[in-house]
Structure formats: C-alpha cells, structure tokens
Design an enzyme around this catalytic site. Structure first.
Site, PDB file in Angstrom:
ATOM      1  N   GLU A  27     -40.777  16.246 -51.697  1.00 52.86           N
ATOM      2  CA  GLU A  27     -41.165  17.650 -51.649  1.00 52.86           C
ATOM      3  C   GLU A  27     -39.918  18.540 -51.560  1.00 52.86           C
ATOM      4  O   GLU A  27     -39.232  18.557 -50.543  1.00 52.86           O
ATOM      5  CB  GLU A  27     -42.079  17.906 -50.447  1.00 52.86           C
ATOM      6  CG  GLU A  27     -42.469  19.380 -50.298  1.00 52.86           C
ATOM      7  CD  GLU A  27     -43.162  19.661 -48.969  1.00 52.86           C
ATOM      8  OE1 GLU A  27     -43.471  18.697 -48.246  1.00 52.86           O
ATOM      9  OE2 GLU A  27     -43.375  20.835 -48.667  1.00 52.86           O
ATOM     10  N   ASP A  83     -43.277  16.966 -46.163  1.00 55.73           N
ATOM     11  CA  ASP A  83     -43.058  17.414 -44.789  1.00 55.73           C
ATOM     12  C   ASP A  83     -44.250  17.092 -43.903  1.00 55.73           C
ATOM     13  O   ASP A  83     -45.396  17.005 -44.365  1.00 55.73           O
ATOM     14  CB  ASP A  83     -42.791  18.919 -44.766  1.00 55.73           C
ATOM     15  CG  ASP A  83     -41.471  19.283 -45.438  1.00 55.73           C
ATOM     16  OD1 ASP A  83     -41.317  20.466 -45.798  1.00 55.73           O
ATOM     17  OD2 ASP A  83     -40.609  18.386 -45.610  1.00 55.73           O
ATOM     18  N   ASP A 121     -46.130  18.846 -42.099  1.00 54.11           N
ATOM     19  CA  ASP A 121     -46.812  20.085 -41.743  1.00 54.11           C
ATOM     20  C   ASP A 121     -48.016  20.256 -42.659  1.00 54.11           C
ATOM     21  O   ASP A 121     -48.355  19.371 -43.451  1.00 54.11           O
ATOM     22  CB  ASP A 121     -45.847  21.271 -41.855  1.00 54.11           C
ATOM     23  CG  ASP A 121     -45.223  21.387 -43.244  1.00 54.11           C
ATOM     24  OD1 ASP A 121     -44.230  22.103 -43.378  1.00 54.11           O
ATOM     25  OD2 ASP A 121     -45.731  20.747 -44.212  1.00 54.11           O
ATOM     26  N   ASP A 151     -48.529  22.283 -45.238  1.00 54.18           N
ATOM     27  CA  ASP A 151     -48.201  22.279 -46.665  1.00 54.18           C
ATOM     28  C   ASP A 151     -47.890  20.867 -47.162  1.00 54.18           C
ATOM     29  O   ASP A 151     -48.281  20.485 -48.273  1.00 54.18           O
ATOM     30  CB  ASP A 151     -47.010  23.196 -46.924  1.00 54.18           C
ATOM     31  CG  ASP A 151     -47.418  24.664 -46.940  1.00 54.18           C
ATOM     32  OD1 ASP A 151     -46.545  25.523 -46.741  1.00 54.18           O
ATOM     33  OD2 ASP A 151     -48.623  24.937 -47.154  1.00 54.18           O
TER      34      ASP A 151
END
Length: 701
Positions: free
Chosen positions: A483, A556, A558, A560
């Site tokens: 990412e 990540d 998180d 997203d």
C-alpha cells in the site's frame, strides 16, 4: 418399411401404435441365463477381456488351481504342456479333484467344479487355508469357453476321466476338438492306479475361438513368466514347461529354493549393482473384517490372520520395480498390500534419516515416496483367507485390513535394520542415495519453475513500478502488494531481493464485485496485478503459470488498510480464485505498537492490539523492567524503518501473516455480495444490526 414409417406418424394413431408396442413387453421377454450360459454370453465379465489377455487368463485359472495344491503342501511338481495343436495341458501331483458324489447336487465332485459357477473347495471349508481361487468361477469359465476340455483325476487308488464340449459333459469318439461328441453326464472309471503312481489332476483344453477376438492367442512368454513367478513364490514346488512341436519337445524347469530373495535378484535391472543386502521381511498379523460363516450367515468383526513375505533391496540404478502377489496371484495394479508396504517404507526411512546426523540440512524437505523407491526392487506377497479383489481377474487387492499389517511389519524390520550395529554402513549408503534423489528431484522442479517464469517474463513487459526479485524459481518467490509509495521505500530496503518482489499500489483498486471483468482490467492497478502474476483471469486463469509462489497483501493496520485488503481479496476471490483455494494468498499483519524497555540490555516487543499492548507493558513492569512511555503507535507501514518492517512483516522466520482460505464457497459468495455488492439496503441493515458488536474504544479516530 411399414413399421419404419409408423414411427413418423403425427396423428392420434401414432399414440395407439406406441401403446400397443409397450403392451407387448411382458414376463416372457425376461431372460434367465442358466449354468455356464452366462459365461458364454458375457465372457469378458469372467476372464477380463476377449483378446489375447483373455486367452492367457484361461491358462492362469487352471494353473492357479494346481498351485493352490502346492501351497497347501499336497503338490510338489506341476507340468504345463503347450501342444502343437494349440491345446494347453496342466498336470499336478496333488490330491486330485474329489470324485465322490456331492450330496446336494447329485453330481461327482469333478463335474460339479467344472460345470457349476461358484462351486469349489475354497469357500472357507477345510480344503484350503489360503488360495488364489475365491469365487468357484475360474475352472468352470475355462470349461464354458473351450471347444473341448478333458480332465483326468488320480486319487483313492483309481483313475477317472471326463470330457466336456463348451461346458457340456459327454464323450468324444476320437482325439481333438473336432471328433464326434455325444452328450453324457457322469465320471468314467478308467483303471486302477499302479503301485507307486502319484495322485493328481490333469486338465487339457482347447479354447473356443468364437468367443474371442480374431487373432487372440496364448502368449508362450506370458506362460513362461507366470510359471517362473509362481516358482519364486512357492519354493517347494517345481514347475516344468514343455513346448511341443510336430517333431520335438522343449522343456524348461523353474525351481527357486530361496524364494523371494531369488526373485528380487532376477527382477533387478541388468547392471544394477546392489548397495545393500537383500532384506527378507516375514511375519504374521491379524486384521478384522466382515465375513460369512460356514452356514452363509454374515458375521461382523471376524479376526483374520495374514502371512506376509517381502524381499527388497536398493541398487545403484534409478528404476523402481515393485511386484505384488496375493496367495501366489499377481496383482498387476497392486492394492492394499502395496499401499501398506509403501507407507511403512516411507515412515521407516524418514525415521532413520532423522536419526542420522549430517544427511539432511536444516529446513531441507524430507524425501517423498518416489525418492525412497528410486533404485528399489521389491516383491510383496501376502497369504490371507478369502481375499477381496476389485475384479474377477484379481488385478488389485482390496482387502482393507491388510494395509496396517504390512505397514507395521515393514516399519519394524527397517527400523531394526537401520539400528543394527553391523548394518549401519550399508544403511547410511541407502539413506544417502535416497536424500540425493530428493535433492535431484527438487533441483529439476526448480529448473522447470525457472523456465516457466522466464517465459512469462519474456512474453510481456512488466510494469515499471514492479520491484522484481532475482530468483527465477516459483516455489520460494513472494510478491508483496504494498500500500503506497512510502511503504515501498522501507520495503525495498528491508526485502531479500533474491526471492521477494514488490508491487506498490496507489490508492484503492476498483471494487470488482460491482464491475465486470472488462471494467476491472481497465483499472491500472488491477491490470498491473494481473500482468505481474502472469496467469490470466477468470476461466482462463492457470495457476501453474503464476510467476510467484505466494502473494502477500501488505497494507496499513488501519481502516483504510483493511478496506484495501478487502478490495484485493474480492479481486482474487472473483477473478483469480485458485490462488486462494491453493493456499497461496496471505495478508501481512503489521504491528500497532512497539514496546521498548530501558537499561543496558533494552528489549523490543511488538503488539497487534491495544489490549495486548497493555498486558505486555504490565508484564514487563511486574518483572522489574522499565518501559519507555508513551508507547509509540505505528500509523502506517511507511513509518517503520527497514529493520522494523523486515522483522515484523517480511522475515519468514519472525513475521505474522494470515492465510486467506475459502472453506465454504456459498458463505464466502454471500459475504462478498453483502459487503461489496451493489445492493445498499442489505448492507445498511447488517451494519445497523451489528453496530452493538463494535468496541468503540478500539476505533481508530
């Protein structure tokens, strides 16, 4: 022609014609095949085929009956004569077929076994402990398919004869199958036996060509191989093959007092020098199965006893020769005894290799069956009561319980052989040969993988943003879908360039659950993924062409990052599903926290949840260690330096990854449609009903 036309009439009259035709089908149209008529109607069911193999099988059935006498200890010599007129004669010095009258049928024992299916002395009576014949079909099937069959029985001080034409008893007025035949039942007394004359049975038959394909004939070489193999298996019996011509008789004798040891030496390929002494494994074992008692009542869990004899040795060559037999019958396709032999051999070899220092390097794959059997010559022979086969031709043993018996004996013997002080040198030579075979196999596989990847690379230009690995081998290589460019920088420094490739993804890919394949391939990121993998998409996806052994989604930790992982998993599930079903898709699990202790020897710990972090901090403080506070939290992969990323996410020895699986296809399809599909209302309803399951304190705000 009228009947043919009536088939095309389209008026109501046609219905009447059809109904009338159906009413003609009644009980008289049913056929009941009696006696040996079933064999002549469907010979392939009883002898396997109607080509030359079927003709050879006729001989096998007759000689196996004589061999059963030898196995039971009643015969010492079996003479097979191939006459110039095409007939086959089998003579043994066994007990002779019983000549007395059978109480139930009123027939003599000779006529009973040669004219009735499923008749004989091998259905659990006292006649045979273990035999090749099981169904009482073989001899009667030969009789049914013969232009003429003559049988001579010597027993109880008398000599009796009987003749048959296609299974029908009678008298021929001269020699050969063309002589005039008069049907007549009953056994004929010929004379009294001479002093010192041995008992036994002689059968001579001429097979009927009308039941076989044109050109089908007995193969003398197959006869020779059958007698030789059986002589190895029954050391106490001498087999003689006489081949008669119009002027001479050639004679060969087969007798092997050392049994299977001699057979292994004979079967070993020419020039294949042994690397160990021939191992002879003998023993007995018990197993249980369902079986009928003397009254025909099925009994469950009946204990059976099996006798096992195996001979094997490894040579310097590469060929594998494993022959399997049950009650002297060759099982061309092996069966449960071969399965037990192979399992026991592999397990014992693995155990011996693990206990021998210096053979396998750390992380080297253990040898597989093909490696263990390279250069192996072996014969597996089991003697069991009432064995089960997959067909009348007995090509494959299906008795389930014999597998464990054979496996246990093989493991026990090989283990003792490997641990014996006097045989350690030759055992190590064998084990080294097996390990070398494993290494060669893996090297060849890597070469094939390299050629496959090379072809894919040359077939199309790779995206410029791909950071490829140097290795051309597929099995070890990994493709990280990363990412963002920031994470790519750290990953580039952290990776092992030999086998780890990186493909950065900018932003979020298209949700393919809402788009067709054409729309999906227009997305630049999806097109790059498909191109780099090199295996196609959808129905044309070929996982054997995939350029990497594993695909790892690195996003990540998180919201997203979770969304990006979900979009990628959806892409693979819809258009590259074999990557998931073959267990080659993974999701990296980057940590959320980095806990560092103070002092001369600081410790570093990574945790993946808030609760895990708090528990670890408490544990360290209880042990008297000081923790650097506040505990830093990673906001993304790009915040990690190369060492941290390598240790937590990319090092195969220390990283945490999750394999994406697809155990329930229907449930997975439903979940993808619910979460990623076009219909908003079901998703909205699910979010509302599931809201109370969310831990609000854990939400990353």
């Amino acid at each position: 022609m009228r009947s043919a036309r009536s088939c095309f009439i389209t008026t109501g009259e046609s219905d009447h014609v059809t109904a009338s035709a159906e009413n003609l089908y009644g009980a008289d149209d049913l056929t009941h095949l009696e006696g040996l008529e079933a064999v002549r109607k469907r010979p392939g069911m009883y002898i396997g085929s109607t080509d030359s193999r079927g003709v050879n099988h006729l001989f096998t059935e007759i000689v196996d009956n004589s061999t059963d006498e030898g196995v039971a200890g009643h015969a010492t010599k079996i003479v097979v004569t191939l006459h110039a007129d095409g007939s086959v004669e089998v003579d043994d010095d066994g007990r002779g077929i019983p000549t007395g009258t059978h109480g139930k049928s009123g027939l003599s024992g000779v006529e009973l076994v040669l004219t009735r299916l499923h008749a004989g002395g091998k259905f659990g009576g006292s006649g045979y402990k273990a035999s090749g014949g099981l169904h009482g079909v073989g001899a009667s099937a030969v009789n049914a398919l013969s232009l003429r069959l003559d049988v001579t029985v010597k027993r109880d001080g008398k000599v009796h004869e009987m003749s048959f034409r296609r299974g029908v008893p009678g008298i021929f007025d001269g020699p050969g199958p063309r002589a005039k035949f008069t049907p007549k039942s009953g056994l004929r007394f010929v004379r009294k036996m001479k002093r010192g004359e041995s008992t036994g049975t002689t059968i001579r038959y001429w097979h009927d060509a009308r039941y076989f394909e044109k050109g089908a004939a007995l193969d003398p070489e197959q006869v020779r191989m059958k007698l030789r193999n059986t002589a190895f298996l029954v050391p106490g019996v001498t087999y003689v093959l006489r081949t008669a011509t119009d002027s001479t008789i050639n004679e060969e004798t087969f007798h092997y007092p050392n049994g299977l040891v001699d057979m292994v030496e004979f079967l070993a390929p020419a020039g294949d020098r042994p690397v160990c002494d021939t191992q002879l494994i003998t023993g007995e074992g018990t197993y249980r199965e369902n079986a009928a008692d003397a009254n025909g009542v099925m009994q469950s869990n009946v204990e059976r006893r099996a006798e096992v004899e195996i001979a094997l040795r490894w040579g310097t060559g590469y060929e594998r020769t494993v022959e399997c037999f049950t009650n002297t019958i060759r099982n061309i396709h092996g069966g449960t005894h071969r399965k037990g032999f192979e399992r026991g051999l592999v397990r014992a070899v693995h155990d011996a290799i693990s206990k021998t220092r210096g053979l396998l390097k750390p992380k080297e794959e253990p040898p597989i069956l093909d490696d263990v059997c390279e250069g192996l010559t072996a014969v597996v022979h089991v003697r069991i009561p009432e064995p089960q086969f997959t067909s009348q031709t007995k090509d494959e043993l299906s008795t389930a319980g014999i597998t464990k018996v054979v496996q246990g004996l093989v493991e026990k013997h090989i283990k003792a052989w490997a641990e014996h002080r006097r045989t350690r040198a030759e055992v190590k030579t064998v084990l080294q040969k097996i390990v070398d075979a494993s290494r060669v196999r893996l090297a060849q596989k890597q070469q094939k993988d390299a050629a496959r990847r090379k072809t894919a690379l040359e077939g199309a230009a790779m995206p410029p943003k791909l950071v490829d690995c140097r290795s051309t081998g597929v099995s070890r290589s990994e493709l990280f879908l990363v990412e963002g460019d920031s994470a790519l920088g750290s990953a580039r420094l952290a990776r092992v360039s030999e086998y780890q490739a990186l493909l950065p993804l900018r932003g979020k890919i298209l949700n393919v659950q809402k788009a067709n394949l054409s729309e999906a391939l227009k997305n630049a990121e999806i097109a790059s993924i498909v191109q780099v993998l090199g295996a196609g998409t959808g129905r044309t996806f070929d996982i054997s062409s995939m350029r990497y052994g594993r695909v790892i989604l690195m996003a990540d930790a998180d919201v997203d990052g979770s969304h990006i992982r979900t979009l990628l998993i959806t892409l693979f599930a819809r258009y590259m599903r074999p990557v998931i079903t073959e267990g080659r898709l993974y999701a990296a699990m980057p940590p959320l926290h980095k806990i560092v202790t103070k002092g001369r020897k600081p410790e570093t710990h990574y945790t993946y949840t808030e609760r895990e972090m708090e528990a670890k901090v408490a544990e360290l403080e209880r042990s008297g260690k000081q923790v650097v506070k506040p505990v830093p939290r990673f906001k993304g992969l790009g915040e990690m330096d190369a060492d941290e990323l390598w240790e937590t996410t990319m090092n195969p020895a220390t990283r945490s990854v999750r394999r994406i699986t697809l155990d329930d296809v229907d449930a997975a399809e439903a979940t993808l449609e619910l979460l990623m599909g076009e219909k908003v209302e079901p998703r909205r309803k699910w979010l509302i009903t599931s809201a109370e399951r969310v831990n609000q304190a854990a939400i990353d705000i």
